[in-house]
Design a protein around this motif. Structure first.
Motif, PDB file in Angstrom:
ATOM      1  N   ARG A 161     -18.478  -6.679  -3.031  1.00 30.03           N
ATOM      2  CA  ARG A 161     -18.634  -5.368  -3.662  1.00 30.03           C
ATOM      3  C   ARG A 161     -17.340  -4.544  -3.599  1.00 30.03           C
ATOM      4  O   ARG A 161     -17.089  -3.716  -4.468  1.00 30.03           O
ATOM      5  CB  ARG A 161     -19.760  -4.605  -2.963  1.00 30.03           C
ATOM      6  CG  ARG A 161     -19.881  -3.145  -3.376  1.00 30.03           C
ATOM      7  CD  ARG A 161     -21.112  -2.495  -2.816  1.00 30.03           C
ATOM      8  NE  ARG A 161     -21.071  -1.058  -3.027  1.00 30.03           N
ATOM      9  CZ  ARG A 161     -22.121  -0.255  -2.944  1.00 30.03           C
ATOM     10  NH1 ARG A 161     -23.296  -0.750  -2.639  1.00 30.03           N
ATOM     11  NH2 ARG A 161     -22.005   1.044  -3.147  1.00 30.03           N
ATOM     12  N   ILE A 162     -16.520  -4.784  -2.599  1.00 36.49           N
ATOM     13  CA  ILE A 162     -15.308  -3.998  -2.393  1.00 36.49           C
ATOM     14  C   ILE A 162     -14.090  -4.905  -2.488  1.00 36.49           C
ATOM     15  O   ILE A 162     -14.080  -6.000  -1.925  1.00 36.49           O
ATOM     16  CB  ILE A 162     -15.354  -3.281  -1.028  1.00 36.49           C
ATOM     17  CG1 ILE A 162     -16.440  -2.188  -1.067  1.00 36.49           C
ATOM     18  CG2 ILE A 162     -14.002  -2.670  -0.680  1.00 36.49           C
ATOM     19  CD1 ILE A 162     -16.678  -1.509   0.248  1.00 36.49           C
ATOM     20  N   VAL A 163     -13.076  -4.446  -3.218  1.00 37.92           N
ATOM     21  CA  VAL A 163     -11.800  -5.147  -3.290  1.00 37.92           C
ATOM     22  C   VAL A 163     -10.768  -4.299  -2.555  1.00 37.92           C
ATOM     23  O   VAL A 163     -10.635  -3.103  -2.814  1.00 37.92           O
ATOM     24  CB  VAL A 163     -11.364  -5.381  -4.749  1.00 37.92           C
ATOM     25  CG1 VAL A 163      -9.957  -5.976  -4.805  1.00 37.92           C
ATOM     26  CG2 VAL A 163     -12.348  -6.315  -5.453  1.00 37.92           C
ATOM     27  N   ARG A 164     -10.040  -4.926  -1.642  1.00 33.20           N
ATOM     28  CA  ARG A 164      -9.046  -4.213  -0.849  1.00 33.20           C
ATOM     29  C   ARG A 164      -7.679  -4.892  -0.975  1.00 33.20           C
ATOM     30  O   ARG A 164      -7.566  -6.111  -0.887  1.00 33.20           O
ATOM     31  CB  ARG A 164      -9.460  -4.167   0.626  1.00 33.20           C
ATOM     32  CG  ARG A 164      -8.449  -3.432   1.523  1.00 33.20           C
ATOM     33  CD  ARG A 164      -8.991  -3.214   2.926  1.00 33.20           C
ATOM     34  NE  ARG A 164      -9.222  -4.464   3.637  1.00 33.20           N
ATOM     35  CZ  ARG A 164      -9.716  -4.541   4.877  1.00 33.20           C
ATOM     36  NH1 ARG A 164     -10.037  -3.422   5.515  1.00 33.20           N
ATOM     37  NH2 ARG A 164      -9.902  -5.704   5.455  1.00 33.20           N
ATOM     38  N   ILE A 165      -6.653  -4.086  -1.184  1.00 27.80           N
ATOM     39  CA  ILE A 165      -5.264  -4.529  -1.176  1.00 27.80           C
ATOM     40  C   ILE A 165      -4.661  -4.033   0.130  1.00 27.80           C
ATOM     41  O   ILE A 165      -4.653  -2.828   0.392  1.00 27.80           O
ATOM     42  CB  ILE A 165      -4.470  -3.950  -2.368  1.00 27.80           C
ATOM     43  CG1 ILE A 165      -5.237  -4.153  -3.685  1.00 27.80           C
ATOM     44  CG2 ILE A 165      -3.086  -4.562  -2.425  1.00 27.80           C
ATOM     45  CD1 ILE A 165      -5.507  -5.573  -4.039  1.00 27.80           C
ATOM     46  N   LYS A 166      -4.135  -4.946   0.961  1.00 26.44           N
ATOM     47  CA  LYS A 166      -3.660  -4.550   2.286  1.00 26.44           C
ATOM     48  C   LYS A 166      -2.327  -5.232   2.591  1.00 26.44           C
ATOM     49  O   LYS A 166      -2.232  -6.460   2.545  1.00 26.44           O
ATOM     50  CB  LYS A 166      -4.692  -4.917   3.357  1.00 26.44           C
ATOM     51  CG  LYS A 166      -4.325  -4.444   4.760  1.00 26.44           C
ATOM     52  CD  LYS A 166      -5.430  -4.766   5.750  1.00 26.44           C
ATOM     53  CE  LYS A 166      -5.101  -4.270   7.141  1.00 26.44           C
ATOM     54  NZ  LYS A 166      -6.186  -4.575   8.115  1.00 26.44           N
ATOM     55  N   ARG A 167      -1.319  -4.431   2.912  1.00 26.91           N
ATOM     56  CA  ARG A 167      -0.013  -4.972   3.272  1.00 26.91           C
ATOM     57  C   ARG A 167      -0.033  -5.541   4.679  1.00 26.91           C
ATOM     58  O   ARG A 167      -0.812  -5.090   5.537  1.00 26.91           O
ATOM     59  CB  ARG A 167       1.068  -3.894   3.168  1.00 26.91           C
ATOM     60  CG  ARG A 167       1.349  -3.456   1.732  1.00 26.91           C
ATOM     61  CD  ARG A 167       2.653  -2.678   1.632  1.00 26.91           C
ATOM     62  NE  ARG A 167       3.807  -3.516   1.942  1.00 26.91           N
ATOM     63  CZ  ARG A 167       4.960  -3.482   1.270  1.00 26.91           C
ATOM     64  NH1 ARG A 167       5.106  -2.687   0.240  1.00 26.91           N
ATOM     65  NH2 ARG A 167       5.968  -4.245   1.634  1.00 26.91           N
ATOM     66  N   ARG A 168       0.840  -6.526   4.907  1.00 28.62           N
ATOM     67  CA  ARG A 168       0.962  -7.114   6.237  1.00 28.62           C
ATOM     68  C   ARG A 168       2.023  -6.412   7.080  1.00 28.62           C
ATOM     69  O   ARG A 168       2.177  -6.743   8.255  1.00 28.62           O
ATOM     70  CB  ARG A 168       1.288  -8.602   6.124  1.00 28.62           C
ATOM     71  CG  ARG A 168       0.174  -9.420   5.491  1.00 28.62           C
ATOM     72  CD  ARG A 168       0.456 -10.910   5.599  1.00 28.62           C
ATOM     73  NE  ARG A 168      -0.613 -11.708   5.005  1.00 28.62           N
ATOM     74  CZ  ARG A 168      -0.671 -13.039   5.038  1.00 28.62           C
ATOM     75  NH1 ARG A 168       0.309 -13.717   5.644  1.00 28.62           N
ATOM     76  NH2 ARG A 168      -1.664 -13.683   4.480  1.00 28.62           N
ATOM     77  N   ASP A 169       2.772  -5.478   6.475  1.00 26.72           N
ATOM     78  CA  ASP A 169       3.769  -4.711   7.202  1.00 26.72           C
ATOM     79  C   ASP A 169       3.402  -3.227   7.121  1.00 26.72           C
ATOM     80  O   ASP A 169       2.275  -2.880   6.748  1.00 26.72           O
ATOM     81  CB  ASP A 169       5.163  -4.974   6.632  1.00 26.72           C
ATOM     82  CG  ASP A 169       5.215  -4.772   5.119  1.00 26.72           C
ATOM     83  OD1 ASP A 169       4.481  -3.899   4.603  1.00 26.72           O
ATOM     84  OD2 ASP A 169       5.987  -5.475   4.441  1.00 26.72           O
ATOM     85  N   THR A 170       4.316  -2.350   7.450  1.00 27.52           N
ATOM     86  CA  THR A 170       4.042  -0.905   7.460  1.00 27.52           C
ATOM     87  C   THR A 170       4.777  -0.157   6.353  1.00 27.52           C
ATOM     88  O   THR A 170       4.860   1.073   6.380  1.00 27.52           O
ATOM     89  CB  THR A 170       4.407  -0.296   8.823  1.00 27.52           C
ATOM     90  OG1 THR A 170       5.785  -0.533   9.096  1.00 27.52           O
ATOM     91  CG2 THR A 170       3.551  -0.897   9.923  1.00 27.52           C
ATOM     92  N   VAL A 171       5.317  -0.892   5.361  1.00 26.33           N
ATOM     93  CA  VAL A 171       5.964  -0.248   4.217  1.00 26.33           C
ATOM     94  C   VAL A 171       4.879   0.301   3.287  1.00 26.33           C
ATOM     95  O   VAL A 171       3.799  -0.270   3.159  1.00 26.33           O
ATOM     96  CB  VAL A 171       6.866  -1.255   3.480  1.00 26.33           C
ATOM     97  CG1 VAL A 171       7.553  -0.601   2.280  1.00 26.33           C
ATOM     98  CG2 VAL A 171       7.889  -1.847   4.432  1.00 26.33           C
ATOM     99  N   ASN A 172       5.182   1.428   2.627  1.00 23.10           N
ATOM    100  CA  ASN A 172       4.156   2.056   1.795  1.00 23.10           C
ATOM    101  C   ASN A 172       3.740   1.168   0.622  1.00 23.10           C
ATOM    102  O   ASN A 172       4.503   0.337   0.137  1.00 23.10           O
ATOM    103  CB  ASN A 172       4.614   3.430   1.291  1.00 23.10           C
ATOM    104  CG  ASN A 172       5.972   3.400   0.640  1.00 23.10           C
ATOM    105  OD1 ASN A 172       6.970   3.135   1.291  1.00 23.10           O
ATOM    106  ND2 ASN A 172       6.005   3.661  -0.656  1.00 23.10           N
ATOM    107  N   LEU A 173       2.517   1.373   0.182  1.00 21.87           N
ATOM    108  CA  LEU A 173       1.906   0.604  -0.900  1.00 21.87           C
ATOM    109  C   LEU A 173       1.743   1.508  -2.117  1.00 21.87           C
ATOM    110  O   LEU A 173       1.262   2.639  -1.997  1.00 21.87           O
ATOM    111  CB  LEU A 173       0.532   0.092  -0.447  1.00 21.87           C
ATOM    112  CG  LEU A 173      -0.343  -0.619  -1.473  1.00 21.87           C
ATOM    113  CD1 LEU A 173       0.275  -1.964  -1.862  1.00 21.87           C
ATOM    114  CD2 LEU A 173      -1.751  -0.821  -0.924  1.00 21.87           C
TER     115      LEU A 173
END
Length: 264
Positions: A152-164
């Protein structure tokens, strides 16, 4: 008059025809943080990634979801599709004027959330299907999810701490877990998340007598304000309950005779 068999075939055909519709458009969104530019132009909220505007800049406004830089966490963005889908394609549009490093080193996850009142709570406790990992810098990317990627939910998640930064995301998929009433021509597409042996404290919409928990759940499906169906198998009482609000504390309590089904 059409037979029920013909109606069923029409439903299947319709699902196939509309499988390329963007099911993320104008759906509820959230993200880990929001960048607040000093200039004060319109920018950066999570819903800008599903507003239908693909260019980053439109006039004086920057119409992209943009997390805050240097917030010392793995930035992420998520959309609630408000139904359970078998996800096929995901198109992600980033900035084309600069900064391809804002769309790199991220995972695309499709999540089947747990039964909680707040859809954004405890996403990591749900079933997470890994659709894709993007290792290289990108401005536009088309992703084919593996077979049986559903949620139901799609998530985009970075593996580092740079902004998305996401300017637009388009998602194609087919609804699953269709519930067809055998005695009517109506078709309902839904997903019910059950918790057996528990009652649910929440705002009551109505009560009635039902023959079984499936009938109770169907009544909840046809009531647009209903979020949960609570069925008491001892008394056959069906209680429809709404979404919890800030003023309503909702929780579970153990009860051998009760079944609760949340409509996803």
């Amino acid at each position: 008059m059409m037979s029920r068999a013909v109606i069923g075939l029409l439903y299947i055909f319709t699902s196939c025809v509309f499988s390329d519709v963007n099911i993320a458009l104008n759906k509820p969104t959230t993200m880990s943080s929001i960048y607040e530019p000093e200039e004060g132009y319109h920018c950066c909220n999570s819903e800008l990634a599903v507003d239908g505007e693909k260019p980053g800049w439109v006039g004086a406004d920057f119409l992209c979801a943009h997390t805050a830089p240097n917030d010392n966490q793995q930035p992420w963005w998520a959309v609630d599709l408000q139904n359970v889908y078998d996800i096929n394609l995901i198109h992600i549009h980033g900035r084309t004027d600069c900064c391809p490093n804002h769309l790199v080193n991220f995972d695309v996850e499709v999540i089947m959330p747990t039964c909680t009142c707040n859809r954004w709570n405890n996403l990591d406790e749900g079933n997470i299907y890994h659709c894709h990992y993007q290792a290289t810098e990108s401005q536009n990317i088309t992703i084919n999810c593996p077979p049986n990627t559903k949620g139901r939910i799609v998530r985009i998640k970075r593996r580092d701490t740079v902004n998305l930064v996401i300017c637009e995301i388009e998602i194609n998929g087919n609804p699953i877990n269709s519930l067809l009433k055998s005695d009517f021509s109506s078709t309902y597409t839904t997903y019910a998340c059950g918790k057996i042996g528990y009652g649910y404290i929440g705002p009551v919409l109505e009560t009635s007598v039902a023959q079984h928990d499936i009938q109770c759940t169907r009544r909840c499906i046809t009531n647009t304000a209903c979020a949960a169906a609570e069925y008491d198998k001892k008394t056959n009482v069906c209680t429809l309950k709404g979404q919890c609000t800030n003023d309503t504390q909702s929780s579970f309590f153990p009860d051998t005779y009760k079944h609760v089904f949340f409509i996803q």
